[in-house]
Scaffold this active site. Structure first.
Site, PDB file in Angstrom:
ATOM      1  N   ALA A  50       2.960  -2.555   8.035  1.00 53.30           N
ATOM      2  CA  ALA A  50       2.257  -1.915   6.934  1.00 53.30           C
ATOM      3  C   ALA A  50       2.911  -2.167   5.606  1.00 53.30           C
ATOM      4  CB  ALA A  50       2.210  -0.427   7.180  1.00 53.30           C
ATOM      5  N   TYR A  95       7.348   4.356  -3.550  1.00 51.04           N
ATOM      6  CA  TYR A  95       7.430   2.899  -3.484  1.00 51.04           C
ATOM      7  C   TYR A  95       7.554   2.213  -4.836  1.00 51.04           C
ATOM      8  CZ  TYR A  95       6.070   3.326   1.405  1.00 51.04           C
ATOM      9  OH  TYR A  95       6.037   3.649   2.731  1.00 51.04           O
ATOM     10  N   THR A 150      11.699   2.626   8.045  1.00 50.29           N
ATOM     11  CA  THR A 150      11.205   3.176   6.783  1.00 50.29           C
ATOM     12  C   THR A 150       9.691   3.371   6.763  1.00 50.29           C
ATOM     13  OG1 THR A 150      11.475   0.900   5.988  1.00 50.29           O
ATOM     14  CG2 THR A 150      13.111   2.524   5.289  1.00 50.29           C
ATOM     15  N   GLU A 151       9.003   2.922   7.783  1.00 47.01           N
ATOM     16  CA  GLU A 151       7.586   3.242   8.002  1.00 47.01           C
ATOM     17  C   GLU A 151       7.297   3.159   9.492  1.00 47.01           C
ATOM     18  OE1 GLU A 151       4.654   0.799   6.159  1.00 47.01           O
ATOM     19  OE2 GLU A 151       5.321   1.193   4.120  1.00 47.01           O
ATOM     20  N   THR A 152       6.697   4.181  10.042  1.00 46.54           N
ATOM     21  CA  THR A 152       6.129   4.126  11.386  1.00 46.54           C
ATOM     22  C   THR A 152       5.203   5.313  11.551  1.00 46.54           C
ATOM     23  OG1 THR A 152       6.609   3.801  13.744  1.00 46.54           O
ATOM     24  CG2 THR A 152       7.958   5.438  12.572  1.00 46.54           C
TER      25      THR A 152
END
Length: 421
Positions: A18, A194, A347-349
């Site tokens: 992502a 971000y 850092t993203e999941t």
């Protein structure tokens, strides 16, 4: 294309993951768009096996420059050195062209095509798979920085990704950001941003200060690092104690938005400017795990290893296998690092609660609950090393078939921001 074997002990890996914003509204998950014709078997000679052994393994396809393209799961036959010569040869796989990737939301984004290459294979040990989330320290082992781990108050909680955009694409006001934080602050230690547009650093700082959160800030535009750091310093009023981490870029190498050298140069520049501004915490590059596996220097030069890992985009992984997918991925990354004790943060999941099925990966509220439970269980003793995606549904994004019409619906528990209800 050429495949690289990554031994994952019956778990497959996702090649593309992502991406979060730049306020050009390009935040979308990457998906494996075209099917790769699966061979029946790949044969590899390996001295550690005494008998012929078949295992399902992941094949990461890369181009001739070793840039990651995509993954697929294959049956691999490991043959001992003593076997017949005709058993040990590695078959040549047919090169499969991949489509151009790109999207258009509010603005056009240039597309990039992938080149084909011939296949080869290499293998990593599968003995490192278990308990990857819990087996290593949470503090950075980097000697190049005084990087600090999250505070005790936030270390027992997972982080969460957050976007400062309304469903119509406009920036959220300070009051709207405050209302969002009021709903999520108690459940998450670190809130990940971000970029620096939309006055998001200042509005998130005020809310985080009020509700007791740490901020994971980001410089997305690596061509405007100096302006980004200046905006960041002003936004937090030079109160750097509230900043857990600063990231440089997000999936730029994976998406072809920058070369490895360009991102590493931006990392060095950002770190230097932040140190001058008074920030002494971790500065990291964030990219997909496939980019990191192909270019471990992205992690080696960061103050800790920051990587995005999305089980949903692997068609062989169901919701109940999300946690194992993440920890196996982390284990494989660790085997590539020059310092195997270095901290790795996912850092993203997460998992979407609405959209179309991707093989065994099926969106749904029950499935999201199952996937998040699996991930949280895997990180039960190390919660600060995972950031969930995402705090609220991102209605400002565009639904696309290539991302299974799920792009807007990754909010925790299906939650909408109050300004989008």
């Amino acid at each position: 294309m050429r495949p690289t074997l990554l031994s994952l002990s019956f778990l497959s890996l996702l090649g593309l993951s992502a991406g979060q914003p730049r306020h050009q509204h390009l935040h979308r998950h990457r998906a494996n768009r075209a099917p790769v014709e699966k061979r029946d078997k790949i044969t590899v000679t390996d001295a550690k096996y005494s008998t012929t052994t078949e295992l399902p393994e992941v094949v990461v396809y890369v181009d001739q420059n070793n840039n990651p393209i995509r993954t697929t799961t294959e049956t691999v036959v490991y043959v001992p050195l003593s076997a017949e010569t005709d058993q040990t040869s590695t078959p040549t796989a047919e090169s499969v062209p991949l489509p151009t990737k790109g999207a258009q939301v509010d603005k056009s984004t240039p597309s990039s095509s992938y080149q084909q290459a011939s296949p080869t294979a290499e293998q990593n040990s599968s003995s490192e798979v278990t308990s990857a989330a819990d087996s290593y320290p949470t503090s950075s082992a980097s000697a190049s920085s005084s990087a600090a781990s999250p505070s005790a108050s936030s270390g027992a909680l997972h982080g969460v990704a957050y976007s400062p955009y309304k469903g119509n694409g406009e920036c959220k006001t300070a009051d709207e950001v405050d209302a969002d934080f009021a709903l999520i602050a108690k459940d998450y230690g670190v809130i990940r941003l971000y970029g620096v547009d939309c006055d998001q650093v200042a509005t998130a700082y005020a809310a985080a200060k009020k509700y007791g959160n740490k901020l994971f800030l980001g410089i997305f535009d690596i061509n405007a690092v100096e302006d980004g750091v200046s905006t960041m310093a002003s936004g937090v009023q030079n109160d750097w104690d509230i900043v857990d981490t600063v990231s440089v870029g997000n999936e730029l190498v994976n998406d072809g938005g920058a070369t490895v050298d360009q991102v590493l140069s931006a990392l060095s520049q950002t770190r230097s400017l932040l140190r001058t501004a008074g920030y002494e915490g971790p500065v990291v590059i964030v990219d997909t795990f496939v980019a990191v596996l192909a270019h471990p220097e992205l992690c080696d030069q960061s103050d800790y290893c920051a990587v995005n890992v999305h089980p949903f985009f692997d068609p062989n992984t169901g919701a109940d296998g999300a946690g194992s997918f993440v920890t196996s991925t982390v284990s494989n990354i660790r085997s590539k690092l020059s310092d195997s004790s270095k901290r790795i943060v996912v850092t993203e999941t997460g998992w979407p609660w609405q959209g179309e099925a991707n093989g065994a990966a099926v969106p749904g509220m029950d499935q999201q609950t199952t996937a998040l439970s699996s991930i949280k269980s895997a990180y039960a003793s190390n919660a600060s090393n995972v950031i969930l995606f995402t705090a609220f549904n991102d209605m400002w994004k565009k639904a696309e078939a290539s991302t299974f019409m799920a792009e807007q619906f990754w909010g925790m528990g299906g939650r909408y921001s109050p300004c989008d209800e």
